[in-house]
Write an enzyme that holds these catalytic residues in place. Structure first.
Site, PDB file in Angstrom:
ATOM      1  N   GLY A  27      22.618  32.963  34.965  1.00 15.45           N
ATOM      2  CA  GLY A  27      22.012  32.349  33.775  1.00 15.45           C
ATOM      3  C   GLY A  27      22.702  31.034  33.425  1.00 15.45           C
ATOM      4  N   ARG A  34      18.744  33.025  41.200  1.00 19.26           N
ATOM      5  CA  ARG A  34      19.300  34.286  41.694  1.00 19.26           C
ATOM      6  C   ARG A  34      18.783  34.405  43.129  1.00 19.26           C
ATOM      7  NH1 ARG A  34      21.157  35.914  36.699  1.00 19.26           N
ATOM      8  NH2 ARG A  34      19.701  35.731  34.967  1.00 19.26           N
ATOM      9  N   ASP A  89      29.533  37.133  35.809  1.00 17.73           N
ATOM     10  CA  ASP A  89      30.173  38.107  36.714  1.00 17.73           C
ATOM     11  C   ASP A  89      29.445  38.247  38.055  1.00 17.73           C
ATOM     12  OD1 ASP A  89      28.056  39.346  35.495  1.00 17.73           O
ATOM     13  OD2 ASP A  89      29.116  41.214  35.075  1.00 17.73           O
ATOM     14  N   THR A 140      28.990  31.438  31.054  1.00 20.56           N
ATOM     15  CA  THR A 140      28.000  32.394  30.546  1.00 20.56           C
ATOM     16  C   THR A 140      28.053  32.415  29.027  1.00 20.56           C
ATOM     17  OG1 THR A 140      27.446  34.742  30.309  1.00 20.56           O
ATOM     18  CG2 THR A 140      29.685  34.267  30.984  1.00 20.56           C
ATOM     19  N   ASP A 178      27.509  34.946  27.367  1.00 21.75           N
ATOM     20  CA  ASP A 178      27.827  36.321  26.952  1.00 21.75           C
ATOM     21  C   ASP A 178      29.304  36.546  26.595  1.00 21.75           C
ATOM     22  OD1 ASP A 178      25.187  36.793  27.589  1.00 21.75           O
ATOM     23  OD2 ASP A 178      25.638  37.652  29.558  1.00 21.75           O
ATOM     24  N   ASP A 214      31.583  37.698  28.441  1.00 18.58           N
ATOM     25  CA  ASP A 214      31.928  39.060  28.864  1.00 18.58           C
ATOM     26  C   ASP A 214      32.861  39.104  30.072  1.00 18.58           C
ATOM     27  OD1 ASP A 214      30.083  38.032  30.601  1.00 18.58           O
ATOM     28  OD2 ASP A 214      28.855  39.828  30.728  1.00 18.58           O
ATOM     29  N   ARG A 271      23.666  40.596  27.279  1.00 16.94           N
ATOM     30  CA  ARG A 271      23.526  41.630  28.316  1.00 16.94           C
ATOM     31  C   ARG A 271      24.111  42.936  27.797  1.00 16.94           C
ATOM     32  NH1 ARG A 271      21.871  40.368  33.504  1.00 16.94           N
ATOM     33  NH2 ARG A 271      22.566  38.242  33.340  1.00 16.94           N
TER      34      ARG A 271
END
Ligand code: F6P
Length: 326
Positions: free
Chosen positions: A14, A75, A106, A129, A131, A133, A175
């Site tokens: 992303g 992707r 990740d 990202t 996120d 994360d 996510r």
């Protein structure tokens, strides 16, 4: 250890605001240190299909302020196969690329890790990202901009929520991580955040209702992290309709607008620092690490650690939201 003369750079997974600032930093720092730079388009796909061009300093002019990624992102199914990765390696050899800098989340760092293991290529990851994360870094490129986008939206939703005295569930990305929801809720002055990290521990809706919705407030905003673990904002709106029909409930799903926009100063600065650090790391002989920032200092995090460990939610933040939402 073989000398590195030339690097490839790609963005994958992303997109995130600040990726362009990182591309600029990696490119210019590499050139400053006498390395050749190749821009690889569409992530690992471009590595497999040979969409690779040499970058000069001018290729990254005037991009620091832009959202998205000039290198595009994708992707790639082929890269998941041994044949695809062998083709990627052939293309790297063809251009004389000795090392890779991969900017992504990740999944992207997992790709770099596999490539590094199979072909003994030094790879450095930059955490790109929204996120936030990735383990081992306090923040990721794009996270601060996405948080600010969420704030902008929630401030607007609050106007209508207050006027109509409604309960709004606002679904944010992340996510399976609740950082955007939790910190977004604190910054927006929301009444609660429902996050995947606690989805098995407590009934977060009940907790929010018990904590005092409508005791002192006529409207409320709850940020819900998208995730199969939470069930998303629609799930909670349905529950309220069934279990607490006295409330007038609405849902807003912020979606991909959280991924766009001009990066904040914070994201541009960390992207620039991490980009420069990635070249330093390669020149020092580091390989297969992600560049992170902890306590405002650059750190190297082995891929295995960054990817595999769940980054914990800080309980202090949960308490701040709880106390301030009375
Ligand atoms: O990882 C970034 C992210 O925006 C997540 O927050 C979200 O779950 C996912 O990507 C959406 O991916 P896509 O752009 O493929 O819909």
């Amino acid at each position: 250890m073989a000398k590195i003369n030339s690097i490839g750079i790609l963005t994958s997974g992303g997109d995130a605001p600040g990726m362009n600032a990182a591309i600029r930093a990696v490119t210019r720092s590499a050139i400053c240190n006498g390395l050749k730079v190749f821009g690889i388009y569409r992530g690992y796909k471009g590595l497999v299909t040979d969409e690779i061009i040499e970058f000069k300093s001018q290729n990254v002019s005037n991009i620091i302020q832009m959202g998205g990624t000039i290198l595009k992102t994708a992707r790639c199914q082929e890269f998941r196969t041994a044949e695809g990765r062998a083709q990627a390696y052939e293309n790297m050899k063809k251009h004389g690329i000795d090392a890779l800098v991969v900017i992504g989340g990740d999944g992207s760092l997992t790709g770099a890790r596999i490539l590094a293991q199979e072909f003994d290529i030094p790879c450095i990851g930059l955490p790109g990202t929204i996120d936030n994360d990735l383990y081992g870094t306090d923040t990721t490129i794009g996270y601060d901009t996405a948080l600010n986008t969420i704030l902008d939206a929630v401030d607007k939703i609050r106007d209508t929520a207050t006027s109509h005295e409604r309960l709004f569930f606002v679904e944010v990305m992340g996510r399976d991580a609740g950082f955007l929801a939790l910190n977004g809720a604190i910054a927006a002055g929301a009444e609660a955040a429902i996050i995947p990290e606690f989805s098995t521990e407590v009934d977060q809706l009940e907790q929010f209702i018990e904590h005092g919705f409508r005791k002192s407030k006529s409207s409320s905003i709850v940020l819900v992290a998208e995730s199969e673990l939470t069930g998303g904002a629609m799930h909670y709106a349905e529950r309220v309709k069934n279990e607490y029909p006295q409330y007038d409930v609405r849902v807003t799903i912020l979606g991909h607008l959280q991924r766009g926009g001009r990066p904040t100063a914070h994201d541009r600065i960390i992207a620039s620092r991490m980009g420069v650090a990635s070249i330093q790391a390669l020149l020092e002989g580091q390989r297969n690490v992600m560049i992170g920032i902890e306590n405002d200092k650059i750190v190297y995090v082995p891929f295995a650690k960054a990817i595999k460990n769940d980054k914990p939610i800080d309980k202090e933040l949960v308490n701040v939201l709880h106390e301030l939402s009375i």
